[in-house]
Design an enzyme around this catalytic site. Structure first.
Site, mmCIF file in Angstrom:
data_model
loop_
_atom_site.group_PDB
_atom_site.id
_atom_site.type_symbol
_atom_site.label_atom_id
_atom_site.label_comp_id
_atom_site.label_asym_id
_atom_site.label_seq_id
_atom_site.Cartn_x
_atom_site.Cartn_y
_atom_site.Cartn_z
ATOM 1 C CD GLN A 239 -0.319 -15.541 -55.848
ATOM 2 O OE1 GLN A 239 -1.344 -16.213 -55.891
ATOM 3 N NE2 GLN A 239 -0.023 -14.775 -54.817
ATOM 4 C CG ASP B 114 5.930 -12.514 -34.166
ATOM 5 O OD1 ASP B 114 5.938 -11.777 -35.164
ATOM 6 O OD2 ASP B 114 6.501 -12.214 -33.088
ATOM 7 N NE ARG C 155 12.923 -4.540 -47.541
ATOM 8 C CZ ARG C 155 11.796 -5.220 -47.394
ATOM 9 N NH1 ARG C 155 11.837 -6.508 -47.072
ATOM 10 N NH2 ARG C 155 10.627 -4.651 -47.535
ATOM 11 C CG ASP D 50 10.083 -8.763 -44.995
ATOM 12 O OD1 ASP D 50 9.656 -7.942 -45.821
ATOM 13 O OD2 ASP D 50 9.369 -9.676 -44.510
ATOM 14 C CE LYS E 267 4.144 -1.863 -39.108
ATOM 15 N NZ LYS E 267 3.226 -0.731 -39.350
ATOM 16 C CD GLU F 197 8.337 -4.233 -45.161
ATOM 17 O OE1 GLU F 197 7.392 -4.139 -45.964
ATOM 18 O OE2 GLU F 197 8.654 -5.305 -44.590
ATOM 19 C CG ASP G 156 5.479 -5.567 -49.780
ATOM 20 O OD1 ASP G 156 5.108 -6.682 -50.186
ATOM 21 O OD2 ASP G 156 6.407 -5.422 -48.973
ATOM 22 N NE ARG H 153 5.335 -9.206 -54.766
ATOM 23 C CZ ARG H 153 5.185 -9.818 -53.596
ATOM 24 N NH1 ARG H 153 5.149 -11.135 -53.541
ATOM 25 N NH2 ARG H 153 5.089 -9.114 -52.471
#
Length: 560
Positions: A62, A205, A234, A236, A239, A260, A329, A377
């Site tokens: 990573q 958030d 796009r 991310d 929602k 998304e 994902d 990935r």
């Protein structure tokens, strides 16, 4: 907000509208998704922006492997060779640049300063160069955008001004975030206002109702899209932001927005179109349907049929939804199933059904190691960018889709894009989908050839006319009741998908060259009427097929 700010915002949005691609222009496109760090390595023309780099790019570590905006330019021939007309790249904004419990932000999604570019991927000139290189090829640039959250290293100190400043966050006022709470996915209010992440790496958030935040984000996105001539966004975690935020944001961007909306809830997801929050979303519901049907031999075809019908009913414009079978994902599709024919059928479904096809980098190389993040990935360059059979199949599917669109090929007076996909017939293992001039016949039987056939009646073509399977360029004759039959018994044709088009339309498109006129002999078999005919499949020698054909006809299937 002041009148001068609003006036400036209107000017920015109006300027960009002249140059930006519209939703209608996007519906004819196909998209190749890349993780910027993992798509192409540094080179003489694309120097590394990170040092040192690992000798081998191990996704489990990573960390950065060295891909940049300039290295993407190095491999645009590879992308365009598959027929893609747009690319979607990782978020371009500054990320938290320290080691975390989940190592480093190589993926670009831990944005802490949306207004600044990520130097790990390149400079402003580099991003401009990528945009220009794409547009010179007639391709579009889609950029991933992170608005919903900002990373922190501790829940205890996350919302202190001192810690926000220390983390390099653009947001230094704790009021710019919602209070800490973990998401309850059974409650939409919690989904909107609570935090993603976990105790190790909380994702604070962002308070997208705060006027300062709204003003900053709308001004930023207007500047970003106009400065770099970005054709689409796009978005991310769409929602996780109250829906009302998105319409002004996308209006400020002045370009196509696709969000998304992770999950299978069609009723909620469709609100992004019905409430006009944004143009489109990624088609997660259809993904679940495709995976259910083609993720294993003899999968759940009825689930795909049910979901496809619900999607078409719930969404005002399903032709703008993003169709995919894997992404960063999700598991690699070839990790879900090792069967190449099931994967081929799934790809045909994503290209033929209503929507914009999206292919995740490495899908064309049949990457299968990635069951989930971070193993899905991998770096692409160890594949040597080979021209695999899947690469060729994607190229063919793009060629077919683009040909019927650009040629304006019609069926029943409607073009491919104007014709909603229609499921003509389905069984537990097979399905026939009419989309304008194309008729796709798909199966989840899997690769081994089996003593089975599938008949489709009322295809819309005249009896005794010829149609072409433009995947194989074989000629079929239409039988009584406008029927077509395919067989899965011939060696090498077990579990194969078919995409039919009339011979007249095939000739006009030129995809199969000069297809010879042939007369029907048996399912999957033609008798060529001249010596220049394309290769034909051998007629069935196994008399069991006569018995099967009789039984199938008696059971109501219309075979030739």
């Amino acid at each position: 907000m002041s009148r001068s700010f609003l006036f400036s915002l209107v000017l920015l949005a109006t300027f960009h509208l002249v140059h930006a691609a519209t939703a209608d222009q996007w519906r004819s496109r196909s998209i190749y998704q890349v993780i910027t760090d993992r798509f192409a390595p540094p080179s003489a023309t694309a120097p590394a922006r990170t040092s040192p780099l690992p000798q081998t790019c191990d996704p489990a570590l990573q960390t950065w492997c060295g891909g940049t905006w300039l290295s993407i330019i190095d491999k645009l021939d590879y992308i365009q060779g598959m027929g893609f007309s747009a690319i979607w790249i990782s978020p371009v904004s500054m990320n938290i640049d320290v080691e975390t419990p989940y190592n480093y932000a190589y993926h670009g999604y831990w944005v802490n300063d949306p207004l600044s570019l990520n130097p790990r991927f390149g400079s402003s000139d580099d991003l401009l160069a990528l945009s220009a290189a794409l547009h010179s090829r007639g391709m579009y640039l889609m950029v991933d955008i992170v608005v919903n959250n900002v990373p922190a290293l501790s829940t205890a100190t996350a919302l202190s001004t001192q810690q926000l400043q220390a983390d390099g966050s653009r947001y230094t006022n704790p009021a710019y975030f919602h209070p800490q709470c973990w998401i309850d996915y059974t409650n939409q209010t919690s989904i909107d206002y609570c935090w993603l992440g976990d105790d190790k790496l909380p994702l604070m958030d962002v308070n997208t109702e705060h006027p300062d935040v709204i003003g900053m984000l709308n001004t930023w996105i207007a500047n970003l899209t106009s400065t770099y001539s970005i054709d689409g966004l796009r978005i991310d975690a769409a929602k996780h932001v109250p829906g009302a935020f998105w319409a002004p944001f996308c209006q400020a961007a002045g370009t196509f927005c696709i969000g998304e909306v992770y999950g299978a809830d069609i009723g909620y997801a469709s609100q992004f179109q019905t409430q006009k929050w944004m143009d489109s979303i990624l088609g997660y519901p259809l993904y679940y349907g495709i995976t259910a049907a083609f993720g294993a031999p003899n999968g759940n075809m009825s689930a795909f049929v049910d979901i496809a019908n619900q999607v078409q009913t719930a969404f005002p414009d399903p032709g703008l939804l993003g169709n995919f079978i894997e992404n960063h994902d999700l598991p690699r599709f070839r990790n879900v199933t090792a069967d190449p024919q099931l994967a081929y059928n799934a790809m045909v479904a994503q290209f033929i059904f209503d929507g914009i096809p999206i292919v995740y980098y490495g899908q064309e190389q049949d990457f299968s190691d990635g069951a989930a993040d971070p193993y899905n990935r991998q770096a692409l360059w160890p594949s040597t960018y080979a021209n695999t059979s899947t690469y060729s199949r994607i190229s063919k599917l793009n060629k077919i889709r683009q040909a019927v669109i650009s040629n304006g090929t019609t069926f029943g007076g409607k073009t491919f894009l104007d014709s909603p996909a229609k499921i003509l017939v389905s069984t537990a293992t097979d399905i026939a989908i009419r989309k304008g001039p194309l008729l796709a016949v798909l199966t989840n039987r899997g690769s081994p050839n089996v003593s089975a056939a599938f008949g489709v009646s009322d295809t819309g073509w005249s009896s005794q006319s010829n149609v072409i399977d433009i995947l194989s360029c074989k000629v079929f004759s239409v039988g009584t009741q406008a029927s077509i039959s395919v067989s899965y018994a011939v060696a090498g044709y077990g579990g194969m998908p078919y995409v039919f088009i009339s011979d007249t339309d095939a000739a006009a498109l030129g995809i199969c060259g000069q297809v010879a006129v042939s007369s029907y002999n048996a399912p999957n078999s033609t008798l060529a009427s001249n010596s220049n005919a394309h290769e034909v499949l051998p007629a069935f020698k196994d008399l069991r097929w006569l018995f099967f054909g009789v039984l199938a006809t008696m059971s109501g299937l219309a075979f030739l």
